[in-house]
Design a protein around this motif. Structure first.
Motif, PDB file in Angstrom:
ATOM      1  N   LEU A 165       0.825  -1.208   0.000  1.00 44.91           N
ATOM      2  CA  LEU A 165       0.000   0.000   0.000  1.00 44.91           C
ATOM      3  C   LEU A 165       0.861   1.259   0.000  1.00 44.91           C
ATOM      4  O   LEU A 165       0.552   2.237  -0.690  1.00 44.91           O
TER       5      LEU A 165
ATOM      6  N   TYR B 273       2.221   2.058  -3.434  1.00 45.52           N
ATOM      7  CA  TYR B 273       1.252   2.629  -4.359  1.00 45.52           C
ATOM      8  C   TYR B 273       0.968   4.104  -4.089  1.00 45.52           C
ATOM      9  O   TYR B 273       0.524   4.826  -4.983  1.00 45.52           O
ATOM     10  N   ALA B 274       1.225   4.548  -2.852  1.00 49.72           N
ATOM     11  CA  ALA B 274       0.891   5.929  -2.479  1.00 49.72           C
ATOM     12  C   ALA B 274       1.541   6.978  -3.390  1.00 49.72           C
ATOM     13  O   ALA B 274       0.860   7.898  -3.855  1.00 49.72           O
TER      14      ALA B 274
ATOM     15  N   SER C 130      -0.249   7.041  -6.905  1.00 49.20           N
ATOM     16  CA  SER C 130      -1.712   6.992  -6.950  1.00 49.20           C
ATOM     17  C   SER C 130      -2.278   8.035  -7.918  1.00 49.20           C
ATOM     18  O   SER C 130      -3.248   7.780  -8.633  1.00 49.20           O
TER      19      SER C 130
ATOM     20  N   LEU D 243      -1.912   6.792 -11.452  1.00 49.81           N
ATOM     21  CA  LEU D 243      -2.862   5.722 -11.744  1.00 49.81           C
ATOM     22  C   LEU D 243      -4.258   6.274 -11.998  1.00 49.81           C
ATOM     23  O   LEU D 243      -5.016   5.725 -12.811  1.00 49.81           O
ATOM     24  N   VAL D 244      -4.608   7.357 -11.313  1.00 53.06           N
ATOM     25  CA  VAL D 244      -5.913   7.970 -11.510  1.00 53.06           C
ATOM     26  C   VAL D 244      -5.996   8.644 -12.880  1.00 53.06           C
ATOM     27  O   VAL D 244      -7.012   8.567 -13.579  1.00 53.06           O
TER      28      VAL D 244
ATOM     29  N   SER E  24      -2.059   2.129 -17.340  1.00 53.94           N
ATOM     30  CA  SER E  24      -2.357   2.009 -15.918  1.00 53.94           C
ATOM     31  C   SER E  24      -2.071   0.604 -15.407  1.00 53.94           C
ATOM     32  O   SER E  24      -1.539   0.425 -14.309  1.00 53.94           O
TER      33      SER E  24
ATOM     34  N   SER F  46       0.646  -0.295 -12.593  1.00 55.37           N
ATOM     35  CA  SER F  46       0.193  -0.991 -11.389  1.00 55.37           C
ATOM     36  C   SER F  46       0.976  -2.281 -11.174  1.00 55.37           C
ATOM     37  O   SER F  46       1.374  -2.605 -10.043  1.00 55.37           O
TER      38      SER F  46
ATOM     39  N   ILE G 226      -7.971  -4.441  -1.785  1.00 54.99           N
ATOM     40  CA  ILE G 226      -8.305  -3.365  -2.716  1.00 54.99           C
ATOM     41  C   ILE G 226      -9.757  -3.475  -3.173  1.00 54.99           C
ATOM     42  O   ILE G 226     -10.483  -2.478  -3.257  1.00 54.99           O
TER      43      ILE G 226
ATOM     44  N   THR H 262      -8.873   2.692  -7.282  1.00 56.23           N
ATOM     45  CA  THR H 262      -7.521   2.822  -7.819  1.00 56.23           C
ATOM     46  C   THR H 262      -6.531   2.469  -6.716  1.00 56.23           C
ATOM     47  O   THR H 262      -6.585   3.033  -5.634  1.00 56.23           O
ATOM     48  N   PRO H 263      -5.605   1.501  -6.912  1.00 51.33           N
ATOM     49  CA  PRO H 263      -5.394   0.800  -8.181  1.00 51.33           C
ATOM     50  C   PRO H 263      -6.393  -0.338  -8.385  1.00 51.33           C
ATOM     51  O   PRO H 263      -6.871  -0.906  -7.418  1.00 51.33           O
TER      52      PRO H 263
END
Length: 272
Positions: A103, A106-107, A110, A113-114, A121, A125, A207, A216-217
């Motif tokens: 997690l 991914y921060a 993020s 990814l949006v 994407s 990811s 998720i 997302t993701p």
């Protein structure tokens, strides 16, 4: 007898790992075999896609993590100062749960990814997850390589190498090619695959539960498919209206793949 047992294990591994291989066959071939009342075509497509993504994740993480693990394990034995540094670093990494590491990784991305969609994407990811999975498996993998390697280096026959003027680097190169180190690398690879499978399933489940299909993701995983159909178990138990196999099919297939990695892990433990 031992040879027969090994052949039996190989057959079991092939059977248990078959969901990853079968997932690359077009799912349309199975629509005529599997009744739509049992598993619909849309569900089959999601099931096959999730195991395709899982196989890509496992292979990519294995290649990336093994390359780094062998390098760091080798360097840790070659230089004790470097070895102590990585030992302290890995102790800190192991104090953080693997799911939190994923997690946290991914921060920083993020926002990207949006703003991106489609294949870009998905690739981003996947790259982030592989990096996160590699970080979580490195501590044990590097330690599992470094410990037997330093043990081999300290044995009596390596003293004879030194007496002939072999450098430490050259001795370690020779020791890495021994049967014990080859079996060690097999065991490390099986451990990496098993840990990555568990993390992928857990992360996909979290998720899906936390963010839903539009979150997302969007981590395509059998774990996410299980989470998306968890309601089928509750509703089937209460009213019998939903199909519980939507939940159990990916769970059973994941268990089979896990058993394949466990067989490899236990077999190589017995050989070393």
């Amino acid at each position: 007898m031992k040879k027969r047992f090994k052949i039996f294990n190989i057959i079991l591994v092939i059977i248990f790992i078959s969901p990853l291989l079968i997932s690359w066959i077009p799912y349309q071939y199975f629509e005529s075999i599997i009744p739509s009342s049992f598993l619909s075509g849309d569900y089959l497509k999601s099931l096959f896609t999730s195991f395709q993504e899982l196989s890509i994740t496992l292979v990519t993480t294995l290649a990336f993590a093994m390359l780094i693990s062998v390098f760091l394990g080798y360097i840790s034995v070659l230089s004790m100062k470097v070895g102590r540094f990585f030992q302290n670093l890995f102790n800190a990494v192991q104090s953080v749960p693997a799911i939190l590491i994923a997690l946290f990784c991914y921060a920083p991305v993020s926002g990207a990814l949006v703003s991106t969609k489609g294949s870009t994407s998905e690739v981003l990811s996947l790259a982030v997850f592989v990096a996160a999975a590699t970080v979580t498996v490195l501590p044990e993998a590097v330690r599992s390589i470094a410990i037997p390697l330093i043990d081999l280096y300290n044995r009596k026959y390596s003293v004879s190498f030194r007496s002939y003027g072999f450098t430490k680097n050259r001795i370690l190169n020779v020791l890495m090619k021994t049967s014990l180190m080859k079996d060690t690398l097999k065991r490390v690879a099986a451990g990496i695959l098993l840990k990555t499978l568990v993390l992928d399933t857990s992360f996909g489940y979290v998720i899906q539960v936390g963010l839903g299909a539009t979150g997302t993701p969007q981590h395509i995983s059998p774990g996410a498919l299980i989470a998306a159909n968890r309601k089928a178990i509750i509703d089937f138990a209460s009213s019998g209206d939903f199909n519980p196999w939507l939940f159990w099919v990916p769970a059973i297939l994941l268990l089979a793949v896990s058993m394949a990695f466990l067989i490899i892990l236990n077999e190589t433990k017995g050989e070393v």
